[in-house]
Scaffold this motif. Sequence first.
Motif, PDB file in Angstrom:
ATOM      1  N   UNK A  47      31.124  55.179 -25.880  1.00  0.00           N
ATOM      2  CA  UNK A  47      32.774  54.645 -26.406  1.00  0.00           C
ATOM      3  C   UNK A  47      32.702  53.359 -27.573  1.00  0.00           C
ATOM      4  N   UNK A  48      32.444  52.532 -26.994  1.00  0.00           N
ATOM      5  CA  UNK A  48      31.796  51.583 -28.819  1.00  0.00           C
ATOM      6  C   UNK A  48      30.949  52.746 -30.197  1.00  0.00           C
ATOM      7  N   UNK A  49      30.273  53.675 -29.534  1.00  0.00           N
ATOM      8  CA  UNK A  49      29.494  54.300 -31.203  1.00  0.00           C
ATOM      9  C   UNK A  49      30.581  54.866 -30.910  1.00  0.00           C
ATOM     10  N   UNK A  50      31.998  56.025 -30.644  1.00  0.00           N
ATOM     11  CA  UNK A  50      32.361  56.516 -31.327  1.00  0.00           C
ATOM     12  C   UNK A  50      33.005  55.785 -32.126  1.00  0.00           C
ATOM     13  N   UNK A  51      33.658  55.061 -31.845  1.00  0.00           N
ATOM     14  CA  UNK A  51      34.334  53.841 -32.641  1.00  0.00           C
ATOM     15  C   UNK A  51      34.212  52.938 -33.258  1.00  0.00           C
ATOM     16  N   UNK A  52      32.783  53.417 -33.758  1.00  0.00           N
ATOM     17  CA  UNK A  52      32.226  52.461 -34.774  1.00  0.00           C
ATOM     18  C   UNK A  52      32.224  51.286 -34.421  1.00  0.00           C
ATOM     19  N   UNK A  53      32.348  50.902 -33.626  1.00  0.00           N
ATOM     20  CA  UNK A  53      32.225  48.967 -33.352  1.00  0.00           C
ATOM     21  C   UNK A  53      31.168  47.856 -32.597  1.00  0.00           C
ATOM     22  N   UNK A  54      30.153  48.563 -33.135  1.00  0.00           N
ATOM     23  CA  UNK A  54      28.788  48.314 -32.995  1.00  0.00           C
ATOM     24  C   UNK A  54      28.650  46.624 -33.089  1.00  0.00           C
ATOM     25  N   UNK A  55      29.201  46.564 -34.372  1.00  0.00           N
ATOM     26  CA  UNK A  55      29.191  45.068 -34.738  1.00  0.00           C
ATOM     27  C   UNK A  55      30.337  44.434 -34.652  1.00  0.00           C
ATOM     28  N   UNK A  56      30.489  44.915 -34.035  1.00  0.00           N
ATOM     29  CA  UNK A  56      32.249  43.833 -32.889  1.00  0.00           C
ATOM     30  C   UNK A  56      31.783  43.830 -31.526  1.00  0.00           C
ATOM     31  N   UNK A  57      30.876  44.539 -30.909  1.00  0.00           N
ATOM     32  CA  UNK A  57      31.162  45.192 -29.205  1.00  0.00           C
ATOM     33  C   UNK A  57      29.323  45.476 -29.237  1.00  0.00           C
ATOM     34  N   UNK A  58      28.126  44.254 -28.375  1.00  0.00           N
ATOM     35  CA  UNK A  58      27.642  44.269 -28.293  1.00  0.00           C
ATOM     36  C   UNK A  58      26.854  44.295 -26.801  1.00  0.00           C
ATOM     37  N   UNK A  59      26.014  45.818 -25.821  1.00  0.00           N
ATOM     38  CA  UNK A  59      25.387  45.543 -24.555  1.00  0.00           C
ATOM     39  C   UNK A  59      23.983  45.415 -24.601  1.00  0.00           C
ATOM     40  N   UNK A  60      24.144  44.623 -23.711  1.00  0.00           N
ATOM     41  CA  UNK A  60      22.617  43.761 -24.370  1.00  0.00           C
ATOM     42  C   UNK A  60      21.871  44.566 -22.601  1.00  0.00           C
ATOM     43  N   UNK A  61      20.215  44.302 -22.948  1.00  0.00           N
ATOM     44  CA  UNK A  61      19.685  45.192 -21.749  1.00  0.00           C
ATOM     45  C   UNK A  61      19.460  43.733 -20.763  1.00  0.00           C
ATOM     46  N   UNK A  62      18.673  43.816 -19.496  1.00  0.00           N
ATOM     47  CA  UNK A  62      18.274  43.069 -18.971  1.00  0.00           C
ATOM     48  C   UNK A  62      18.135  42.307 -18.193  1.00  0.00           C
ATOM     49  N   UNK A  63      20.137  42.265 -17.677  1.00  0.00           N
ATOM     50  CA  UNK A  63      20.466  41.178 -17.272  1.00  0.00           C
ATOM     51  C   UNK A  63      20.168  40.597 -16.596  1.00  0.00           C
ATOM     52  N   UNK A  64      19.490  38.694 -15.944  1.00  0.00           N
ATOM     53  CA  UNK A  64      19.048  37.897 -15.378  1.00  0.00           C
ATOM     54  C   UNK A  64      19.649  36.871 -15.271  1.00  0.00           C
ATOM     55  N   UNK A  65      19.580  36.152 -14.395  1.00  0.00           N
ATOM     56  CA  UNK A  65      19.785  35.019 -14.581  1.00  0.00           C
ATOM     57  C   UNK A  65      19.930  33.972 -15.965  1.00  0.00           C
ATOM     58  N   UNK A  66      18.768  34.297 -16.860  1.00  0.00           N
ATOM     59  CA  UNK A  66      18.763  33.488 -17.863  1.00  0.00           C
ATOM     60  C   UNK A  66      19.510  33.982 -18.883  1.00  0.00           C
ATOM     61  N   UNK A  67      19.837  35.047 -19.078  1.00  0.00           N
ATOM     62  CA  UNK A  67      20.614  35.369 -19.824  1.00  0.00           C
ATOM     63  C   UNK A  67      21.483  35.564 -19.388  1.00  0.00           C
TER      64      UNK A  67
END
Length: 818
Positions: A546-566
């Motif tokens: 959805x983020x890519x389809x709407x061209x919002x990658x500069x405003x909405x980011x999904x970060x991988x490997x969620x853990x306690x540090x992140x």
Amino acid sequence: MRTLGHITAMPELPEPLQGLRELAYNLWWSWNKEAAELFQEVDPALWKRFRGNPVKLLLEVDPARLEGLLGTGYPARVQGVLQALRAYLEERKQKKGPLTAYFSAEYGFHSSLPIYAGGLGVLAGDHVKAASDLGLNLVGVGIFYHEGYFHQRLSKEGAQVEVYEPLHPEELPLLPVQDREGKPLRVGVEFPGRTVWLGAYRVQVGAVPVYLLTADLPENAPEDRAITARLYAPGLEMRLKQEMILGIGGMRLLRALGLAPEVFHMNEGHSAFLGLERLRELVAEGHPFPLALELVRAGALFTTHTPVPAGHDAFPLELLDQYLGHFWEKLGTDREGVLALGLEEKPWGRVFSMSNLALKTSAQANGVSCLHGEVSRRMFHHLWPDLLPEEVPIGHVTNGVHTWTFLHPRLRRHYAEVFGPEWQKRPEDPATWKVEGLGEEFWRIHKELRAELIREVRQRVYEERRRNGESPGRLREAERLLDPEALTIGFARRFATYKRAVLLFKDPERLAKILRGPYPVQFVFAGKAHPKDEPGKAYLQELIGRIRELGLEDRMVVVEDYDMYLARLLVQGSDVWLNTPRRPMEASGTSGMKAALNGALNLSVLDGWWAEAFNGKNGFAIGDDRVYESDEAQDMADAQALYDVLESQVLPLFYAKGPEGYSASWLAMIHESLRTVGPYFSAARMVGEYLALYQRGAEMARRALGAAETLEALHQALPAFFALGLRVEAPGHLTLNGEPLRVRAWVEGEVPEALRPFLEVQLVVKRSTGELEVVPLAPSHGGYEGSFRPPRPGSYTYGMRLALKHPVTGRVTWVRWA
């Protein structure tokens, strides 16, 4: 090369630095900034590479680097921090409360020990840390998963890929548990046709030891060694094996260590087999099954964590027969008597529910928020069908978070300066949160933490794109993602469909309008889906799509490997913490508490903890407490409410900046959030409430043992109770004008002597708004009579019943309605 074995050469630390080893093997360093800084200073690059693991750091650091630290003030700092640890432990030698065994399938202590999947494990870690801070007499039991939980990689298409890495215990802050002769300690659990042998590692968490079981031993067959390889390994049979190891093996480990806890706390139902093992022990001592069950229940506490049915483990009966059939004869009853403890009727047949087992073998039980307590009482009402839902014996202890683990060290120091010294001693005391002094310096630190988060996001997205072979242009874009000055909204949690990560996209045009509007706003998402949760994984991929389809990658980011540090980076760097579960599916949620600690404001559905925390001035609510007729209607209503709150409240308030560079109104809301969330939603407050339950459990256990004859006689006479009748005299429908309702009743049948002290005739009155009042009737002229005067106008229903109170708990346990 053909590998013959694995060796670890432990480092020979210079004498002035010997204290680093003692510090490394106590996870106290994970919430003590000075200790963590000592290790980070040794080699910052290695420290980050090894996810903040001091044992691995000391194994791999160049010895010359350690020698180079000797001519500085570093050795004196090591001694200072070591003395602080020893003083901390010395202050907690006198333990509070009864010895309590805390069982959990996962523990989230630190990102360097990845034996946790999410909130349940991190909550367990916070519980143990707070228990250490408060000096509780606690011992933890869990499992060491030698492949841990998976690391998440996102493919170029946004699909989740699971990567497992072997964990080497000798490279972690773990110590092998030995018996009295100095040999590796072993306990066995009987499986079909063999015994699976278990060893254990001890992880010291401040003043609390936690023992982690392992089946990865040469004494076991390869398939049995793999039982403790992965947290939440797929398949019902594997899950059953793991839960036998945790519950039965965990109990046997405690006995082998010579420990005799008075209270047993089950953190979710995964460890409920410990109740069967305790039953076996008591029956072997000569207690009949009904009395043994009473003794087991008296000292047990069960915490349930989810209102989602799929979150409660249940096994086919044939699987129970296969793995636990040998157990039935050792419990002083037959197969049906044992299976009844966990039996659950499903549309497809009968199963054995671990949550039912936990509830049937615990005198105390609780949900993890006020709302979740209500939901749990309805959810498990079928186990007590004769009681009213409000009387189901499940209370609540609202979750809290370990302040020192999740509050950024810079903010901790600043708060200490502003709030004064008492705050660090009693963070659960609202009087110590003197938030009015927070201003420009607080905002400066907050902006720097937001910038740190954005730097980390850019680096992680760059590495992800580079790994996926994306173009140089896409790599350059990653270096410019997000705006360090813009309002930053964080969303991070397990990707399950009911958490509705894609709710923002319900009306794409309106979302785009908000993101491209006059107020800069951006979103950072993170979270894992369970490897076997295909809908959750699809949800994650849908979000990215959805983020890519709407061209919002500069405003909405999904970060991988969620853990306690992140997680710490996100809660410490976000301005707003977004939570969008479908009410009432969120049991509690703790990430928003962590964000609030660091000065973020919550923007959440009124579910879980936020339903009791929100006061209209300390954050933002999405919608209200209504539940709609369908999921689609609920989602649409909540999405529109979310857009409305963003446009009319969040964005204008944040950007109403004065000459000092921040919005005074926004800061006032942060003050209110810190004042109301900081002390109450802390693990110190939470564990303080659990301590009261532990003390009550120990008292009930002693009372049950002293009342053994009474309990035996009561159980023998119990069938006679259900043969009794109750004849009542009541006016039926009645309009009261200041007069009381008067009723009379007569017990029909012979009441056994053993039941008489615990028998009551009760008038039960319920107001239409839900308030419940139970009025015991007084003996009178061979019967009973009583009255009830409504405390306020309204509509009431009433009934009468014969109630039998439990001799140990004092609760109504058996009833006969008139």
